[in-house]
Design a protein around this motif. Structure first.
Motif, short mmCIF file in Angstrom:
data_model
loop_
_atom_site.label_atom_id
_atom_site.label_comp_id
_atom_site.label_asym_id
_atom_site.label_seq_id
_atom_site.Cartn_x
_atom_site.Cartn_y
_atom_site.Cartn_z
N TYR A 68 0.73 -1.17 -0.12
CA TYR A 68 -0.24 0.10 -0.07
C TYR A 68 0.98 1.24 -0.08
CZ TYR A 68 -2.54 3.75 2.20
OH TYR A 68 -3.00 4.94 2.57
N VAL A 69 1.91 1.31 0.86
CA VAL A 69 2.89 2.49 0.87
C VAL A 69 3.52 2.51 -0.32
CG1 VAL A 69 4.67 3.47 2.02
CG2 VAL A 69 2.84 2.33 3.30
N ALA A 70 4.11 1.43 -1.06
CA ALA A 70 4.96 1.53 -2.27
C ALA A 70 4.12 2.00 -3.66
CB ALA A 70 5.49 -0.09 -2.44
N ILE A 71 2.74 1.68 -3.52
CA ILE A 71 1.98 2.11 -4.49
C ILE A 71 1.03 3.62 -4.49
CG2 ILE A 71 -0.09 1.35 -6.02
CD1 ILE A 71 0.82 -1.57 -5.62
N CYS A 72 0.60 3.86 -3.27
CA CYS A 72 -0.14 4.91 -3.09
C CYS A 72 0.57 6.11 -2.46
CB CYS A 72 -1.33 4.39 -1.93
SG CYS A 72 -2.19 3.10 -2.52
N HIS A 73 1.63 5.68 -1.80
CA HIS A 73 2.73 6.85 -1.39
C HIS A 73 4.23 6.40 -1.72
CE1 HIS A 73 -0.69 8.39 1.09
NE2 HIS A 73 -0.99 6.95 1.56
N PRO A 74 4.30 6.41 -2.91
CA PRO A 74 5.93 6.08 -3.44
C PRO A 74 6.86 6.99 -3.13
CG PRO A 74 4.27 6.77 -5.19
CD PRO A 74 3.58 6.57 -4.00
N LEU A 75 6.57 8.24 -3.05
CA LEU A 75 7.62 9.28 -2.65
C LEU A 75 7.99 9.11 -1.17
CD1 LEU A 75 6.08 12.48 -4.76
CD2 LEU A 75 8.13 10.56 -5.37
N PHE A 121 11.35 -3.80 10.91
CA PHE A 121 11.84 -4.75 11.92
C PHE A 121 10.70 -4.80 13.12
CE2 PHE A 121 13.92 -5.37 16.04
CZ PHE A 121 14.43 -6.70 15.88
N GLN A 122 10.37 -3.57 13.49
CA GLN A 122 9.37 -3.34 14.48
C GLN A 122 8.08 -4.25 13.84
OE1 GLN A 122 8.83 0.72 15.15
NE2 GLN A 122 10.70 1.00 16.32
N MET A 123 7.45 -3.90 12.80
CA MET A 123 6.46 -4.56 12.26
C MET A 123 6.44 -5.92 12.23
SD MET A 123 4.87 -2.02 9.38
CE MET A 123 6.33 -1.72 8.29
N ALA A 124 7.74 -6.57 11.66
CA ALA A 124 7.82 -8.00 11.61
C ALA A 124 7.85 -8.64 13.14
CB ALA A 124 9.39 -8.36 11.02
N ALA A 125 8.65 -8.00 14.10
CA ALA A 125 8.70 -8.46 15.32
C ALA A 125 7.29 -8.50 15.83
CB ALA A 125 9.71 -7.34 16.13
N GLY A 126 6.57 -7.45 15.86
CA GLY A 126 5.13 -7.19 16.21
C GLY A 126 4.38 -8.27 15.48
N ALA A 127 4.60 -8.83 14.25
CA ALA A 127 3.69 -9.83 13.83
C ALA A 127 4.20 -11.31 14.43
CB ALA A 127 3.90 -10.00 12.39
N TRP A 128 5.44 -11.55 14.50
CA TRP A 128 5.91 -12.62 15.27
C TRP A 128 5.63 -12.65 16.74
CZ3 TRP A 128 11.31 -11.17 13.17
CH2 TRP A 128 11.40 -11.80 11.73
N SER A 179 10.89 6.97 3.84
CA SER A 179 10.52 7.38 5.13
C SER A 179 9.73 6.66 6.00
CB SER A 179 10.18 8.97 4.95
OG SER A 179 8.86 9.03 4.50
N MET A 180 8.64 6.03 5.23
CA MET A 180 7.58 5.34 6.07
C MET A 180 7.87 3.80 6.19
SD MET A 180 4.19 6.70 4.22
CE MET A 180 2.92 5.86 4.94
#
Length: 217
Positions: free
Chosen positions: A12-19, A31-38, A23-24
């Motif tokens: 979503y970020v790559a296509i809707c907010h590429p610029l 790392f935080q999102m992956a760690a949160g998922a695990w 930063s996002m």
């Protein structure tokens, strides 16, 4: 499901907010999102494990290849329905929440893609999302099959077959599906196909297994 949800957000970020992608989606954010998922998956597993093993059991014979929760609950001596139903409802709520987030992300993605004037850019955007959509469809399709279809009393043991598909097929197909967008992998597979059909000479074929093995690694 949590990792697929994070991946949907990444697309979503790559296509809707590429610029703003750099930063996002910084390394620390990923790392935080992956760690949160695990961590969320681990806590969900601990919830079910603690709930199931707090029950008394009348047998240790499970009619399954592994300890699927419904089959473990069947051998409990107590009224296990009330003990496990709240944990199952919690997991269903998490799964539906992830699914709704993925669907909403792709609604925004497809809306942004359809606004692109260039067909080339549209094709690139769709090809970026296709592997992820495929994996999501396989995972949710097999998981819904194993949890919604009643236990089979037929000699073919349909519930056991579906459980194996649910746990084996999505992880097995993940590297294959995501690798098909890699140009080196596509070239290696074309060479392998040509070699199999007898269209390559022995000199080219002698280097094929090593190159393909290195690409897969």
């Amino acid at each position: 499901m949590f990792l697929l949800t994070v991946m949907a957000y990444d697309r979503y970020v790559a296509i809707c907010h590429p610029l703003h992608y750099a930063s996002m989606m910084k390394w620390s954010s990923c790392f935080q999102m992956a760690a949160g998922a695990w961590m969320a998956g681990f806590l969900n597993a601990v919830l079910h494990t603690s709930t199931v093993f707090s029950m008394p059991f009348c047998s240790n014979a499970i009619n399954q290849f592994f300890c699927e929760i419904p089959h473990v609950v069947k051998i409990s001596c107590s009224d296990s329905y009330l003990n496990e139903i709240w944990a199952l409802l919690f997991s269903v709520a998490l799964g539906l929440g992830c699914f709704v987030f993925i669907v909403m992300s792709y609604v925004q993605i497809f809306t942004a893609v359809l606004r692109m004037p260039s067909m080339t850019n549209r094709w690139k955007a769709f090809s970026t999302c296709t592997p992820h959509i495929t994996v999501v469809s396989i995972l949710y399709g097999t998981s819904l099959s194993i949890h919604l279809i009643p236990a089979s009393n037929s000699p073919y043991n349909l519930d056991e077959v579906l459980a194996v598909l649910y746990t084996v097929v999505p992880p097995m197909l993940n590297p294959i599906i995501y690798s098909m967008r890699n140009k080196d992998v596509k070239a290696a597979l074309r060479n392998l196909l040509d070699f199999t059909l007898g269209n390559k000479n022995k000199k080219d074929a002698s280097h094929l297994p090593i190159n393909l093995f290195h690409i897969i690694l």
